[in-house]
Design a protein around this motif. Structure first.
Motif, PDB file in Angstrom:
ATOM      1  N   GLY A  15       0.811  -1.218   0.000  1.00 28.31           N
ATOM      2  CA  GLY A  15       0.000   0.000   0.000  1.00 28.31           C
ATOM      3  C   GLY A  15       0.839   1.261   0.000  1.00 28.31           C
ATOM      4  N   LEU A  16       1.921   1.271   0.773  1.00 27.18           N
ATOM      5  CA  LEU A  16       2.806   2.438   0.794  1.00 27.18           C
ATOM      6  C   LEU A  16       3.456   2.669  -0.564  1.00 27.18           C
ATOM      7  N   LEU A  17       3.640   1.594  -1.335  1.00 28.53           N
ATOM      8  CA  LEU A  17       4.258   1.716  -2.656  1.00 28.53           C
ATOM      9  C   LEU A  17       3.290   2.250  -3.714  1.00 28.53           C
ATOM     10  N   VAL A  18       2.027   1.806  -3.673  1.00 28.10           N
ATOM     11  CA  VAL A  18       1.132   2.072  -4.809  1.00 28.10           C
ATOM     12  C   VAL A  18      -0.006   3.040  -4.518  1.00 28.10           C
ATOM     13  N   ILE A  19      -0.297   3.271  -3.248  1.00 28.70           N
ATOM     14  CA  ILE A  19      -1.403   4.184  -2.915  1.00 28.70           C
ATOM     15  C   ILE A  19      -0.824   5.564  -2.635  1.00 28.70           C
ATOM     16  N   GLY A  20      -1.382   6.545  -3.298  1.00 31.76           N
ATOM     17  CA  GLY A  20      -0.838   7.897  -3.282  1.00 31.76           C
ATOM     18  C   GLY A  20      -0.536   8.436  -1.900  1.00 31.76           C
ATOM     19  N   SER A  21       0.477   9.286  -1.835  1.00 33.29           N
ATOM     20  CA  SER A  21       0.931   9.862  -0.569  1.00 33.29           C
ATOM     21  C   SER A  21      -0.217  10.533   0.176  1.00 33.29           C
ATOM     22  N   GLY A  22      -0.309  10.225   1.454  1.00 29.66           N
ATOM     23  CA  GLY A  22      -1.329  10.837   2.306  1.00 29.66           C
ATOM     24  C   GLY A  22      -2.667  10.139   2.292  1.00 29.66           C
ATOM     25  N   LYS A  23      -2.878   9.222   1.338  1.00 35.60           N
ATOM     26  CA  LYS A  23      -4.173   8.537   1.254  1.00 35.60           C
ATOM     27  C   LYS A  23      -4.222   7.354   2.223  1.00 35.60           C
ATOM     28  N   CYS A  24      -5.435   7.031   2.625  1.00 31.72           N
ATOM     29  CA  CYS A  24      -5.647   5.943   3.584  1.00 31.72           C
ATOM     30  C   CYS A  24      -5.356   4.591   2.938  1.00 31.72           C
ATOM     31  N   ILE A  25      -4.705   3.722   3.688  1.00 30.79           N
ATOM     32  CA  ILE A  25      -4.455   2.348   3.267  1.00 30.79           C
ATOM     33  C   ILE A  25      -5.469   1.450   3.981  1.00 30.79           C
ATOM     34  N   ARG A  26      -6.222   0.667   3.188  1.00 28.11           N
ATOM     35  CA  ARG A  26      -7.296  -0.157   3.753  1.00 28.11           C
ATOM     36  C   ARG A  26      -7.009  -1.626   3.487  1.00 28.11           C
ATOM     37  N   ILE A  27      -7.050  -2.407   4.538  1.00 25.79           N
ATOM     38  CA  ILE A  27      -6.687  -3.822   4.462  1.00 25.79           C
ATOM     39  C   ILE A  27      -7.781  -4.664   5.103  1.00 25.79           C
ATOM     40  N   VAL A  28      -8.052  -5.803   4.498  1.00 21.55           N
ATOM     41  CA  VAL A  28      -8.992  -6.785   5.055  1.00 21.55           C
ATOM     42  C   VAL A  28      -8.208  -8.047   5.384  1.00 21.55           C
ATOM     43  N   LYS A  29      -8.347  -8.524   6.615  1.00 21.71           N
ATOM     44  CA  LYS A  29      -7.632  -9.718   7.079  1.00 21.71           C
ATOM     45  C   LYS A  29      -8.651 -10.735   7.559  1.00 21.71           C
ATOM     46  N   ASN A  30      -8.432 -12.007   7.228  1.00 24.01           N
ATOM     47  CA  ASN A  30      -9.430 -13.021   7.595  1.00 24.01           C
ATOM     48  C   ASN A  30      -9.329 -13.474   9.048  1.00 24.01           C
ATOM     49  N   LEU A  31      -8.155 -13.317   9.670  1.00 23.52           N
ATOM     50  CA  LEU A  31      -7.978 -13.721  11.058  1.00 23.52           C
ATOM     51  C   LEU A  31      -7.779 -12.493  11.946  1.00 23.52           C
ATOM     52  N   ARG A  32      -7.860 -12.700  13.248  1.00 23.01           N
ATOM     53  CA  ARG A  32      -7.637 -11.593  14.174  1.00 23.01           C
ATOM     54  C   ARG A  32      -6.171 -11.181  14.121  1.00 23.01           C
ATOM     55  N   VAL A  33      -5.915  -9.880  14.081  1.00 23.02           N
ATOM     56  CA  VAL A  33      -4.547  -9.363  13.985  1.00 23.02           C
ATOM     57  C   VAL A  33      -3.773  -9.722  15.255  1.00 23.02           C
ATOM     58  N   CYS A  34      -2.497 -10.100  15.079  1.00 22.50           N
ATOM     59  CA  CYS A  34      -1.700 -10.481  16.250  1.00 22.50           C
ATOM     60  C   CYS A  34      -1.205  -9.227  16.981  1.00 22.50           C
ATOM     61  N   GLY A  35      -0.769  -9.416  18.216  1.00 22.85           N
ATOM     62  CA  GLY A  35      -0.368  -8.287  19.054  1.00 22.85           C
ATOM     63  C   GLY A  35       0.780  -7.484  18.473  1.00 22.85           C
ATOM     64  N   ASP A  36       1.782  -8.156  17.916  1.00 23.39           N
ATOM     65  CA  ASP A  36       2.928  -7.430  17.392  1.00 23.39           C
ATOM     66  C   ASP A  36       2.574  -6.656  16.128  1.00 23.39           C
ATOM     67  N   CYS A  37       1.757  -7.257  15.257  1.00 26.49           N
ATOM     68  CA  CYS A  37       1.347  -6.540  14.043  1.00 26.49           C
ATOM     69  C   CYS A  37       0.492  -5.322  14.404  1.00 26.49           C
ATOM     70  N   HIS A  38      -0.319  -5.466  15.434  1.00 27.55           N
ATOM     71  CA  HIS A  38      -1.115  -4.329  15.888  1.00 27.55           C
ATOM     72  C   HIS A  38      -0.213  -3.202  16.371  1.00 27.55           C
ATOM     73  N   GLU A  39       0.823  -3.554  17.118  1.00 23.77           N
ATOM     74  CA  GLU A  39       1.735  -2.546  17.670  1.00 23.77           C
ATOM     75  C   GLU A  39       2.535  -1.857  16.575  1.00 23.77           C
ATOM     76  N   ILE A  40       3.069  -2.635  15.627  1.00 18.50           N
ATOM     77  CA  ILE A  40       3.900  -2.038  14.590  1.00 18.50           C
ATOM     78  C   ILE A  40       3.061  -1.174  13.647  1.00 18.50           C
ATOM     79  N   THR A  41       1.794  -1.556  13.430  1.00 19.16           N
ATOM     80  CA  THR A  41       0.929  -0.754  12.555  1.00 19.16           C
ATOM     81  C   THR A  41       0.665   0.613  13.173  1.00 19.16           C
ATOM     82  N   LYS A  42       0.533   0.669  14.483  1.00 18.36           N
ATOM     83  CA  LYS A  42       0.397   1.974  15.148  1.00 18.36           C
ATOM     84  C   LYS A  42       1.614   2.847  14.862  1.00 18.36           C
ATOM     85  N   VAL A  43       2.807   2.256  14.989  1.00 17.67           N
ATOM     86  CA  VAL A  43       4.041   3.023  14.770  1.00 17.67           C
ATOM     87  C   VAL A  43       4.159   3.444  13.317  1.00 17.67           C
TER      88      VAL A  43
END
Length: 628
Positions: free
Chosen positions: A569-597
């Motif tokens: 998403g950072l590569l192909v979605i224009g600067s400043g635009k929202c990146i939207r992702i759909v995941k089939n399982l519950r996000v893990c704790g570390d991925c949740h933390e790194i996504t905040k950062v």
């Protein structure tokens, strides 16, 4: 003269002086009269002295049979007031009964016809009878009527055969439906093919749906509707959207059912670009904004992460039905807007509306996602005691999740053990996850072993127990538990993440290197890891189960599917635009933390819809406030 061109059916009687019988006997009623209009017309006939006339009786019953509301007793009273009812009137009363909540009465009336020499059934009688049988799954009665059809010489009638094929599909007699279809190729029309497509779709036989659709000599909008509905109802969502595009390329205008179905497909996949395209198509066609379409749009925007758009559409609806309220309440819940969902539910009650089981699933889910134990218990009790709704597995699931995540594990266990229905193993999985989170290792071990006994072939049960052992650093038990999977038919549900970009869907799994831009994605991933580490992020490898060195554990988690999707998403979605992702399982704790950062370092809003809820990451924080 036809009544259909008049502004009001009542104006019919204002154009002729009494008596007008000879003139009116050549008139027929329009097919779109409301129940109120039919009753007005009936009253006018009574005052004019024609209420016992067999022609008018037949016309009134025909109008009732085609109206949205068909009251059983009222339909019967019309025929009873007729001196010499015609076969046309009796057939239409059978049709009324077939649509009503008392379809068995259609067969009772048919039995009366067979005993009365004045009435002999014709080719119009039997489709209505088969329709009645379909409504109450009366395959035995239907086959008896089929024998009458053959005896009376009507079995070559295409309308009767179509109704019988539909009955077979409704009664899960797919083979008999196919045999009936095959035995007389000359006795088919477009409706026959459409009934077959719709029947296979309902039976979940998608291969046969596609085969029948491809072989049909001609197609109309109903053919496409049956195909698309079959895809959506059986989980073939991308195929449904592809079929919709094919249909539109042929310059065919969609019906309401198709639009509702493709909006549902977009909602389930979380594809906002395609959802917006369908919304634009609805506007460009000037398609009537029915309640069903408006509700479909609200559901689509809510499940694609645009809860404000959903809220605006909901607020602008001039008329809302129960589904509209339910969709909005559930939409607020999955976004973690618990108090707003509860406030909307309370507003719903003040309008005198009656909640159903889905309504309470939304409310209890909202309480669960915000940890509102007191309110959740209140609404659970309200549901049972005031509205007499028997809790279903989804209601128990919300309550177990609510109690477990709040640390009230013993209360959750007590609720499961007192359930009025056998508990789904998923409830024990939820409690097991809470044991891991709250450090209840011994209890977790007991529940984990119980789960494996309940369902020894479920891969997730071994994973859950492994995680309990991993948290207490019992690596030998981790290895032993993992080893128990070998030799069993258990299958791991692969985790994946979807991201929509420039009209295409891109799917990633952990460690994925199949994407065309894989090299660029991993370079971006390295850049992400460098920048988040500089910002103070520390990997959380607790959930990596294997007895690996720290560096190896970090390498495992940094290639999770959502991280690859974010890098893309950072590569192909224009600067400043929202990146939207759909995941089939519950996000893990570390991925949740790194996504905040990442949201803070790269100044991007990132919206993730996981298997449980929405997470809106912005400026280093998440909308769930780390409670998920």
């Amino acid at each position: 003269m036809s009544i259909g061109i008049l502004k009001s059916p009542i104006s019919l009687f204002k154009q002729f002086p009494t008596p007008i019988t000879s003139t009116l006997h050549y008139l027929s009623l329009p097919t779109n009269l409301s129940l109120h209009q039919i009753k007005q017309l009936h009253a006018r006939l009574i005052t004019a002295g024609y209420d016992g006339d067999s022609h008018f009786t037949g016309q009134l019953l025909a109008a009732l049979a085609q109206s949205q509301s068909t009251p059983f007793q009222y339909s019967l009273s019309i025929l009873n007031s007729t001196q010499n009812p015609s076969l046309f009137a009796v057939n239409n009363l059978i049709r009324c009964f077939a649509k009503s909540e008392s379809p068995h009465q259609a067969l009772s009336l048919y039995s009366f016809m067979r005993k009365n020499a004045h009435f002999q059934p014709n080719n119009y009688t039997f489709p209505f009878l088969f329709q009645a049988c379909s409504k109450f799954m009366g395959i035995i009665e239907g086959t008896q009527i089929q024998a009458h059809v053959i005896k009376l010489g009507f079995f070559v009638n295409v309308y009767i055969r179509n109704a019988l094929i539909h009955l077979y599909f409704t009664s899960h007699e797919t083979k008999h439906a196919k045999d009936l279809f095959d035995e007389s190729p000359a006795c088919r029309d477009l409706v026959t093919w459409n009934v077959m497509i719709a029947g296979y779709a309902k039976a979940g036989q998608i291969d046969n749906v596609e085969k029948m659709f491809d072989e049909t000599p001609e197609r109309d909008v109903i053919s496409w509707s049956s195909l698309i509905t079959g895809y959506v109802q059986n989980g073939y969502l991308e195929q449904a959207l592809d079929s919709f595009k094919r249909m539109m390329d042929l310059q065919l205008s969609p019906n309401e059912s198709i639009l509702v179905m493709v909006l549902s497909a977009c909602a389930q996949l979380g594809l906002i670009e395609k959802g917006r395209m369908i919304h634009s198509t609805i506007d460009s066609l000037n398609f009537p904004m029915t309640i069903h379409i408006q509700t479909g749009l609200i559901d689509m925007y809510a499940k694609c992460g645009y809860i404000e758009k959903a809220r605006n559409l909901f607020n602008k609806m001039p008329i809302k039905d129960l589904s509209s309220w339910n969709v909005m309440i559930c939409g607020l819940a999955i976004h973690g807007l618990a108090m707003e969902a509860i406030d909307l539910f309370e507003k719903f009650l003040t309008k005198g509306l009656t909640p159903v089981n889905v309504t309470f699933i939304g409310v209890l889910s909202a309480c669960s996602k915000a940890g509102l134990v007191d309110k959740g218990c209140h609404y659970f009790k309200l549901m049972m005691e005031k509205y007499n709704i028997v809790p279903e597995m989804e209601h128990y699931g919300c309550m177990v999740d609510l109690l477990s995540r709040k640390g009230l594990v013993l209360e959750a266990i007590e609720l499961v053990e007192k359930m009025s229905i056998p508990p789904d193993p998923v409830l024990w999985v939820t409690i097991l996850g809470a044991c891991r989170t709250h450090g209840l290792i011994k209890l977790g071990e007991e529940i984990g072993k119980k789960l494996i006994q309940l369902d020894p072939n479920h891969y997730g049960n071994y994973v859950q127990l492994s995680e309990i052992y991993a948290k207490s650093y019992k690596w030998e038990e981790v290895v032993r538990t993992r080893g128990m999977i070998n030799g069993r038919n258990s299958k791991k549900i692969p985790g994946w993440s979807l991201i929509e970009a420039h009209g295409k869907i891109h799917q990633f799994v952990a460690g994925d290197r199949e994407h065309d831009m894989s090299m660029e994605i991993y370079k971006m991933l390295d850049r992400i890891n460098t920048r988040v580490l500089e910002a103070g992020y520390l990997p959380n490898v607790v959930q990596v189960l294997h007895d690996l060195e720290e560096e190896e554990k970090i390498n495992v988690i940094k290639e999770h599917s959502e991280r690859l999707a974010i890098a893309f998403g950072l590569l192909v979605i224009g600067s400043g635009k929202c990146i939207r992702i759909v995941k089939n399982l519950r996000v893990c704790g570390d991925c949740h933390e790194i996504t905040k950062v990442i949201s803070k370092v790269f100044e991007r809003e990132i919206v993730v819809r996981d298997g449980s809820r929405f997470h809106h990451f912005k400026r280093g924080e998440c909308s769930c406030q780390d409670y998920w």
